[in-house]
Design an enzyme around this catalytic site. Structure first.
Site, PDB file in Angstrom:
ATOM      1  N   GLU A  92       0.993  -1.364  -0.007  1.00  0.00           N
ATOM      2  CA  GLU A  92       0.049  -0.035  -0.018  1.00  0.00           C
ATOM      3  C   GLU A  92       0.759   1.343   0.065  1.00  0.00           C
ATOM      4  O   GLU A  92       0.243   2.495   0.160  1.00  0.00           O
ATOM      5  CB  GLU A  92      -0.999   0.192   1.271  1.00  0.00           C
ATOM      6  CG  GLU A  92      -1.922  -1.128   1.209  1.00  0.00           C
ATOM      7  CD  GLU A  92      -3.194  -0.835   0.278  1.00  0.00           C
ATOM      8  OE1 GLU A  92      -3.258   0.332  -0.255  1.00  0.00           O
ATOM      9  OE2 GLU A  92      -4.018  -1.758  -0.087  1.00  0.00           O
ATOM     10  N   LYS A 112     -13.065  -3.998  -4.456  1.00  0.00           N
ATOM     11  CA  LYS A 112     -13.288  -2.749  -4.598  1.00  0.00           C
ATOM     12  C   LYS A 112     -14.197  -2.433  -5.869  1.00  0.00           C
ATOM     13  O   LYS A 112     -14.142  -2.973  -6.782  1.00  0.00           O
ATOM     14  CB  LYS A 112     -12.028  -2.095  -4.280  1.00  0.00           C
ATOM     15  CG  LYS A 112     -11.311  -2.372  -3.254  1.00  0.00           C
ATOM     16  CD  LYS A 112     -10.434  -1.377  -2.831  1.00  0.00           C
ATOM     17  CE  LYS A 112      -8.846  -2.015  -3.354  1.00  0.00           C
ATOM     18  NZ  LYS A 112      -8.467  -2.872  -2.497  1.00  0.00           N
ATOM     19  N   ASP A 123     -12.923   2.274  23.551  1.00  0.00           N
ATOM     20  CA  ASP A 123     -14.010   1.285  24.187  1.00  0.00           C
ATOM     21  C   ASP A 123     -13.928  -0.114  24.149  1.00  0.00           C
ATOM     22  O   ASP A 123     -13.572  -0.758  22.922  1.00  0.00           O
ATOM     23  CB  ASP A 123     -15.238   1.771  24.172  1.00  0.00           C
ATOM     24  CG  ASP A 123     -16.508   1.117  24.860  1.00  0.00           C
ATOM     25  OD1 ASP A 123     -16.596   1.267  25.883  1.00  0.00           O
ATOM     26  OD2 ASP A 123     -17.216   0.394  24.081  1.00  0.00           O
ATOM     27  N   GLU A 140      -9.886   1.042  27.713  1.00  0.00           N
ATOM     28  CA  GLU A 140     -10.763   0.287  28.670  1.00  0.00           C
ATOM     29  C   GLU A 140     -10.694  -1.086  28.683  1.00  0.00           C
ATOM     30  O   GLU A 140     -11.165  -1.995  28.030  1.00  0.00           O
ATOM     31  CB  GLU A 140     -12.196   0.978  28.279  1.00  0.00           C
ATOM     32  CG  GLU A 140     -13.004   0.883  29.480  1.00  0.00           C
ATOM     33  CD  GLU A 140     -14.507   0.199  28.705  1.00  0.00           C
ATOM     34  OE1 GLU A 140     -15.498   0.005  29.420  1.00  0.00           O
ATOM     35  OE2 GLU A 140     -14.519  -0.514  27.721  1.00  0.00           O
TER      36      GLU A 140
END
Length: 666
Positions: A69, A127, A363, A418
């Site tokens: 990439e 894609k 989270d 977390e």
């Protein structure tokens, strides 16, 4: 064979693994040793293998991105090419990843909702791309504010109308159930005026939710937060805000944890430019802004979410039962998938570079780290729990890539995990084989305070147990301490203030009413719990909005179960402005506590040295940042001429926070 002989033998194998990872030093080996408390060779070697294999996977993925990439920088910039993006000449370039689609089209206001007039061209690896040239006048063929949909022809021939996963702005119009994708490309976008603050050494976080940041029973706005709430946060001495529920979520009562559009700032509070202004104004006040990012799962919505985007059960997620969280009823990402990595890494970068966020609180990290998602698992600290087949290596590799990217491209940014499991080295640099986070949440602390208040009489509080919980952390990893967060404020639970004072908060918080034993005890313990957590519990501190002044009642979003009421979905800041109510005393204490830390910097200092934890006297004493802290938790005993040990001999004046505020902090 002796222990040393076996270790040398195993180290020869490990050295070859290090060489394969192109690690020039032994930092990974050192961190792996830090992860272990076992002395048996099998346990040592198994854990080392696991840790090194994890780093090898990270290195392999990173090198593959470089080779295929053009590097992580280009790879994570994909938000500028995927979705719908306008060229300088007015043309529009569209790109999607839909590996299960038979055909892809773009439709909307711009073509009279003709579903087939603008087909995408199929590319490699699932894609699809489409270029729409500018109009004869040079303007964009897709005007700002127009509605769009991606049309997917599924493998069974069904036509599916979908919102692009990369959509920047989605709106739920009045009377409609689902969100609409609205093309956001204003002729003049908000221009930032202020630079981000430097990376903080002492982190004092104000956990915030824009929608409830008003005493009024309604969804508050970005504008309201900018001009009414930010000044309060600054005056309270917090230097960082953590914004929850910003990533668009169709269900308001999910608290923002059922994300439907990952690249869209929630439109229920205002426009993207309103959010950019909020962050810019915060920066002008010297306040760092973190985003509560949800990459651990996604909403099951398909009409206005990621689920079944291309008509298949997989696409961004694992297929079958592995792709669904059985407790949260949400979809789970396939972190081994190349395009999922592109999507999530680009998502982080977009929030930093387009909006100006200074980092993230990730989270649900525990759910990501383990195949069992931590469900029904009580982590004891045994290191065998952190290594082996139960660890989701692909998810951990993604987190390492994310932190590596953020640290490489934006080293001033902060990341917080977390994680309730206590995964070792999660907050060590990736170069050392760690997870790369700056901080983790000290999640055991609020649970301990709730357990104490709920189950024990005051005279039964165990000082040693309190100190153990507040100091039980690895010295080489930083922790964010907190007495309570949004979790304790939600309906079904109780805040510390409500547990301590309960029904009397409705009748006895006026300064004209007698100071009852319940209110007196509640106010004093509320202050003491927060101060000892702030000073002893970690390397950063967090408070959820309103809890600093003992916000009454609970937090409950409008839903069917409460007749769509906003009564509990608000923060009554007006209570602290009323000088006839006792809430102001808690608010002032919180401000003085933060100002004192700002002056002496104990959060950025080495951990405290505890000199006393006396069970019968109920006294805890410790030193940190050149200050001596003495807490008397005894319910009825006071002490005169109390003696404690100190590192440096001399006279120590007894100073209250109010005295310091008047004489030292101004």
């Amino acid at each position: 064979m002796t222990f040393l002989d076996e270790l040398v033998k195993q180290w020869q194998i490990i050295s070859s693994m290090l060489a394969a990872c192109c690690i020039a030093d032994f930092s990974v080996f050192r961190v792996c040793l830090l992860k272990l408390t076992v002395v048996d060779v099998p346990g040592l070697c198994n854990s080392l293998y696991d840790a090194l294999a994890q780093y090898a996977l990270f290195y392999k993925r990173l090198k593959s991105i470089d080779d295929n990439e053009g590097g992580l920088n280009k790879f994570s910039k994909s938000y500028k090419s995927f979705g719908v993006n306008q060229f300088v000449d007015g043309g529009v370039y569209c790109k999607e990843w839909a590996p299960g689609a038979e055909a892809v089209f773009l439709t909307g206001d711009f073509n009279g909702w003709n579903p087939f007039s603008h087909p995408y061209k199929k590319m490699d690896y699932g894609k699809w791309e489409l270029f729409i040239p500018p109009g004869q006048d040079g303007f964009s063929p897709v005007p700002h504010g127009s509605k769009l949909k991606v049309v997917i022809r599924a493998q069974n021939g069904e036509l599916l109308y979908r919102i692009s996963p990369w959509a920047r702005y989605v709106v739920r119009y009045e009377g409609k159930v689902n969100y609409d994708w609205v093309h956001w490309d204003p002729p003049q976008t908000y221009i930032r005026k202020h630079r981000s603050p430097k990376k903080l050494k002492s982190l004092r976080i104000y956990e915030s939710h824009v929608g409830i940041a008003s005493p009024e029973g309604k969804i508050a706005s970005y504008k309201n937060f900018t001009f009414n709430v930010l000044p309060r946060i600054r005056d309270l001495g917090y230097n960082c805000i953590q914004l929850m529920a910003v990533m668009e979520h169709a269900y308001y009562a999910s608290f923002g944890y059922q994300v439907t559009s990952f690249f869209a700032a929630s439109s229920r509070y205002g426009t993207p430019d309103d959010l950019k202004e909020l962050i810019d104004v915060a920066h002008s006040m010297g306040i760092t802004v973190l985003l509560d990012v949800v990459h651990s799962h996604a909403s099951k919505n398909s009409e206005d979410g990621l689920n079944k985007f291309d008509g298949t059960d997989s696409c961004f997620f694992h297929s079958g039962s592995r792709g669904t969280h059985r407790i949260w009823d949400s979809r789970l990402f396939d972190y081994a998938n190349w395009e999922v990595l592109r999507f999530l890494l680009s998502n982080l970068r977009m929030w930093i570079e387009d909006y100006g966020f200074d980092g993230f609180r990730f989270d649900g990290v525990t759910s990501m780290l383990y195949h069992n998602h931590g469900i029904g698992k009580e982590f004891s600290g045994d290191y065998n729990e952190y290594f082996g087949l139960d660890v989701d290596e692909d998810a951990l590799c993604y987190l390492m890539l994310a932190n590596h990217m953020i640290n490489f491209l934006h080293p001033e940014c902060i990341t917080i995990a977390e994680d309730v499991s206590g995964m070792p080295a999660l907050c060590r640099p990736v170069a050392e084989g760690g997870g790369g986070f700056d901080y983790r949440l000290a999640m055991a602390i609020p649970d301990k305070w709730i357990k104490i208040i709920k189950e024990l009489k005051d005279e039964d509080w165990n000082m040693g147990n309190i100190v153990y919980t507040l100091t039980n952390r690895r010295c080489d990893e930083k922790y964010i301490a907190y007495a309570e967060s949004h979790d304790q404020a939600l309906v079904g639970d109780k805040t510390l203030a409500f547990r301590l004072m309960d029904a009397e908060m409705y009748t006895n918080m006026s300064v004209f009413t007698p100071l009852t034993p319940v209110i007196d005890r509640g106010i004093q313990l509320h202050k003491m719990i927060r101060l000892i957590t702030h000073t002893l519990g970690g390397d950063g501190y967090l408070n959820f909005m309103g809890n600093e002044f003992g916000h009454p009642e609970w937090l409950d979003f409008p839903r069917k179960g409460n007749n769509e009421s906003f009564h509990y979905a608000r923060r009554q800041f007006n209570l602290t402005d009323d000088h006839l109510l006792r809430y102001k005393f808690l608010n002032e204490f919180d401000r003085d506590m933060n100002k004192l830390e700002e002056k002496f910097g104990w959060l950025a200092s080495p951990p405290a040295y505890v000199t006393e934890k006396h069970e019968s006297n109920k006294v805890i004493a410790f030193e940190r940042a050149g200050l001596l802290f003495i807490f008397n938790f005894h319910p009825y005993e006071s002490y005169v001429d109390y003696r404690v040990g100190v590192e440096v001999p001399g006279k120590y004046p007894f100073l209250t926070l109010s005295f310091l505020q008047r004489n030292l902090l101004n």
